[in-house]
Design a protein around this motif. Structure first.
Motif, mmCIF file in Angstrom:
data_model
loop_
_atom_site.group_PDB
_atom_site.id
_atom_site.type_symbol
_atom_site.label_atom_id
_atom_site.label_comp_id
_atom_site.label_asym_id
_atom_site.label_seq_id
_atom_site.Cartn_x
_atom_site.Cartn_y
_atom_site.Cartn_z
ATOM 1 N N VAL A 89 -8.518 7.213 -2.710
ATOM 2 C CA VAL A 89 -7.505 6.301 -3.254
ATOM 3 C C VAL A 89 -6.269 7.119 -3.619
ATOM 4 C CG1 VAL A 89 -6.916 4.629 -5.054
ATOM 5 C CG2 VAL A 89 -9.286 4.769 -4.216
ATOM 6 N N TYR A 94 -1.823 3.471 -6.011
ATOM 7 C CA TYR A 94 -2.610 2.739 -7.014
ATOM 8 C C TYR A 94 -1.782 2.450 -8.263
ATOM 9 C CZ TYR A 94 -6.465 1.567 -10.166
ATOM 10 O OH TYR A 94 -7.292 0.932 -11.064
ATOM 11 N N LYS A 97 0.599 -0.544 -8.595
ATOM 12 C CA LYS A 97 0.057 -1.897 -8.626
ATOM 13 C C LYS A 97 0.150 -2.486 -10.032
ATOM 14 C CE LYS A 97 -3.452 -0.828 -5.074
ATOM 15 N NZ LYS A 97 -2.984 -1.723 -3.988
ATOM 16 N N GLU A 101 -3.467 -6.609 -9.804
ATOM 17 C CA GLU A 101 -3.714 -6.010 -8.493
ATOM 18 C C GLU A 101 -4.742 -4.883 -8.587
ATOM 19 O OE1 GLU A 101 0.613 -6.723 -6.278
ATOM 20 O OE2 GLU A 101 0.307 -4.971 -7.569
ATOM 21 N N LYS A 102 -4.687 -4.113 -9.672
ATOM 22 C CA LYS A 102 -5.681 -3.057 -9.873
ATOM 23 C C LYS A 102 -7.084 -3.649 -10.060
ATOM 24 C CE LYS A 102 -2.462 0.270 -11.938
ATOM 25 N NZ LYS A 102 -2.041 0.943 -13.181
ATOM 26 N N PHE A 105 -8.222 -4.790 -6.666
ATOM 27 C CA PHE A 105 -8.493 -3.619 -5.830
ATOM 28 C C PHE A 105 -9.848 -3.003 -6.188
ATOM 29 C CE2 PHE A 105 -8.406 0.969 -5.162
ATOM 30 C CZ PHE A 105 -8.006 1.070 -3.845
ATOM 31 N N THR A 106 -10.083 -2.822 -7.487
ATOM 32 C CA THR A 106 -11.347 -2.228 -7.938
ATOM 33 C C THR A 106 -12.522 -3.129 -7.614
ATOM 34 O OG1 THR A 106 -10.209 -1.051 -9.714
ATOM 35 C CG2 THR A 106 -12.582 -1.314 -9.943
ATOM 36 N N GLU A 108 -12.766 -5.135 -5.015
ATOM 37 C CA GLU A 108 -13.032 -4.991 -3.588
ATOM 38 C C GLU A 108 -13.647 -3.624 -3.271
ATOM 39 O OE1 GLU A 108 -9.591 -5.886 -1.257
ATOM 40 O OE2 GLU A 108 -9.336 -7.891 -2.120
#
Length: 241
Positions: A89, A94, A97, A101-102, A105-106, A108
């Protein structure tokens, strides 16, 4: 080898290549609420019986030393009950974001690792189910702790981990099967969500009152000392929904 059901998911970061990882928060800026999402994911998977093998702690390590999206299972295993998974990452990308969004993202990223751990299609379906639940319900996700069913009623005790960043809480749902009446409400604020595992070990109903008895152990006494036990709730006091 007895297969274990997942117990914990934690987030780390690799600050120096080849050294032990640290909890995430320096290379990758995060809000502490991201850790609650890991708790929700792990506890819901545990409820549904997600098997991780001979370990039950999944430690995710974000690292700038791998290409973005690459997942590597670490050979490092300081304890038999845990495994590290390193994921490439970029800190620069990162940290640009938003917090939402974080979180996404985490979620996923965690899902990708868990699906790589899954050994059967049935186990992968469990991961997909929980991913969809978390994507939809977010912090309001309910995790079932205990159930009881007779010919007369169905009873479910569940909990939420820091819903909307508020205090974790326990919920009760009672369904009268004869009259098809459903009742549900929150009934207790939890100082930490783990307290529910010690506060409610067994359930009995007597004279239309639900009694929830705690575990009996030294560890349980530590967790329940600030609560009134056993917990008693009159069925009539639970709102109809």
């Amino acid at each position: 080898m007895k297969e274990k059901i997942i117990l914990d998911i934690r987030l780390f970061e690799e600050r120096s290549q080849g050294r032990n990882p640290n909890y995430i928060g320096e290379l990758y800026t995060v809000d502490k609420s991201i850790f609650f999402n890991c708790d929700r994911y792990a506890r819901k998977l545990r409820e549904l019986g997600f098997i991780t093998g001979d370990f039950n702690h999944v430690y995710l390590v974000q690292t700038p030393y791998l290409e973005d999206g690459v997942i590597i299972e670490s050979e490092q295993q300081p304890e038999k009950w845990l495994k590290y998974y390193y994921i490439g990452v970029s800190p620069e990308i990162y940290n640009q974001k938003s917090e939402e969004e974080k979180q996404n993202f985490t979620l996923e990223l965690t899902t990708n690792v868990l699906k790589s751990i899954a050994t059967t299609e049935e186990q992968r379906i469990i991961v997909d189910r929980v991913y969809c639940m978390l994507s939809k319900e977010k912090s309001s996700l309910e995790i079932i702790h205990l159930t009881k069913q007779t010919k007369k009623y169905e009873l479910v005790i569940s909990y939420q981990i820091r819903p909307l960043n508020m205090t974790s809480r326990a919920l009760i749902e009672y369904k009268d099967l004869h009259n098809q009446v459903k009742r549900k409400s929150s009934f207790l604020e939890l100082k930490t969500y783990e307290d529910i595992f010690y506060l409610i070990s067994s359930i009995t109903i007597l004279n239309e009152v639900i009694y929830m008895k705690p575990r009996q152990s030294e560890t349980a006494n530590y967790h329940i000392k600030s609560y009134k036990t056993p917990i008693a709730i009159s069925i009539d006091e639970i709102p109809i929904v």
